[in-house]
Scaffold this active site. Structure first.
Site, PDB file in Angstrom:
ATOM      1  CD  GLN A 213      29.717 -36.023  36.117  1.00  0.00           C
ATOM      2  OE1 GLN A 213      28.561 -36.111  35.745  1.00  0.00           O
ATOM      3  NE2 GLN A 213      30.720 -36.576  35.459  1.00  0.00           N
ATOM      4  CB  SER A 214      26.570 -28.926  36.075  1.00  0.00           C
ATOM      5  OG  SER A 214      25.371 -28.201  36.046  1.00  0.00           O
ATOM      6  CG  ASN A 215      22.315 -33.328  37.859  1.00  0.00           C
ATOM      7  OD1 ASN A 215      22.600 -34.341  37.242  1.00  0.00           O
ATOM      8  ND2 ASN A 215      22.456 -33.226  39.179  1.00  0.00           N
TER       9      ASN A 215
ATOM     10  CB  ALA B  41      29.856 -28.623  39.797  1.00  0.00           C
TER      11      ALA B  41
ATOM     12  CB  CYS C 270      25.747 -27.832  32.561  1.00  0.00           C
ATOM     13  SG  CYS C 270      26.556 -26.406  33.322  1.00  0.00           S
TER      14      CYS C 270
END
Ligand SMILES: Cc1ncc(COP(=O)(O)O)c(C=O)c1O
Length: 345
Positions: free
Chosen positions: A82-84, A80, A86
């Site tokens: 705000q992906s942690n 998403a 990624c």
């Protein structure tokens, strides 16, 4: 169980702390029937390496080792806006001298902004090579394959890290965590009755369950869904746990009834704040000085508090809450978590 046959990179200095939370336990009891509630311990996987780390750090130790063995020069993953996951994958890539590309799925329309703060700021700071943004519901696996094909056309080699790092190999990270916990329980003389964790793409929940079964740790796990109710979440976790058990060669069928998840705490939508998440984030911050995140661990802790209020746990039951990280997203929701915005329950 011997994990040493699986290649592994090491991104954390040692075990994460296992701590008792006396003030939170006391505050929680005040919210429970007859003023009696469970006793709460926390496993600080928010303190894993690739700081600010989280559950993805454990999974990536195995996934990146596999990418390196395959001769990859670029990690390709998805998440998403705000992906942690990624962000931590990018940190691992940088550390290993690899490039990194993302496919970002806008599950909430128009939620990706080039100049946003939180994890998106860190994407830019750590030098993500390219980001492809696709609408919610897109075929993300296909989009990642397309990135790998484009790299191949340039003579490069991409390695796909699945969403959330949740496949059998990534799940080994939480088998390792099960073993770490077993040692800590022994060293600290703690007997835990139940684990409560955040259940999303399923690698954490499924991996820990496989690790518990494989190590004969008979502690039930309750997963608080952050994007699905049990009818959809439990089969996902069950498949993941079985895949991890198969990879380990455990020769066991994961009992369907060992997979328990709870819904109702993630609504109105994945990543969208609600009032119970705010209560949970504030309560832990103000009793123990520990920061949860609004998208995952805040909602998981809201689930723990909600179940305690309903009398789901026995008084004095010893619960372990697994803190899976997510700190950078907190600043994206400052007004919400400070209670300055009206939110749905
Ligand atoms: C902070 C945090 N906690 C929990 C989760 C969910 O873990 P899993 O995807 O393994 O179910 C995620 C997933 O991105 C996360 O970033």
């Amino acid at each position: 169980m011997d994990l040493s046959r699986f290649p592994r990179r090491r991104y954390s200095a040692g075990p994460t702390p296992l701590d008792y939370l006396p003030r939170f336990t006391q505050a929680l009891a005040a919210l429970c029937p007859n003023g009696q509630g469970p006793r709460i311990w926390i496993k600080r996987d928010d303190m894993l390496g690739l700081f600010p780390g989280g559950n993805k750090t454990r999974k990536l130790e195995f996934l990146v080792a596999d990418a390196l063995a395959a001769g990859a020069d670029t990690l390709v993953t998805c998440g998403a806006p705000q992906s942690n996951h990624c962000r931590i994958t990018l940190a691992a890539a940088v550390k290993e001298g690899l490039k990194c590309r993302f496919v970002i799925e806008e599950r909430v329309p128009n939620s990706f902004h080039e100049d946003a703060s939180g994890n998106q700021f860190m994407f830019r700071l750590m030098g993500v090579e390219a980001i492809t943004v696709v609408p919610g519901g897109s075929n993300v696996a296909q989009a990642m394959q397309q990135v790998v094909d484009e790299l191949a056309a340039q003579g490069r080699k991409g390695y796909i890290v699945p969403g959330g790092g949740s496949n059998a190999l990534g799940g080994l990270g939480y088998v390792a965590c099960a073993q770490e916990l077993q040692q800590q329980f022994f060293d600290q003389g703690v007997q835990i009755d139940r684990v409560v964790l955040c259940s999303g793409s399923s690698g954490t929940h499924g991996g820990l369950l496989a690790g518990f079964l494989g190590n004969r740790i008979q502690i039930p796990i309750v997963g608080i869904g952050v994007s699905r109710d049990p009818a959809d979440q439990e089969p996902l976790v069950h498949r993941e746990a079985q895949a991890v058990a198969d990879l380990l060669g455990l020769d066991l069928v994961v009992p369907r009834e060992s997979v328990l998840s709870v819904g109702g705490y993630w609504q109105p939508k994945y990543s969208v704040p609600n009032a119970r998440m705010v209560e949970a984030v504030q309560l832990l911050a103000r009793t123990e000085g520990i920061l949860l995140d609004p998208v995952y661990t805040g909602k998981a802790m809201a689930g723990l508090i909600g179940l305690a209020r309903e009398g789901f746990f026995k008084p004095d039951e010893k619960l372990l809450f697994l803190h899976t990280g997510g700190l950078p997203a907190l600043n994206m929701y400052e007004r919400e978590v400070l209670g300055q915005v009206d939110l749905p329950a």
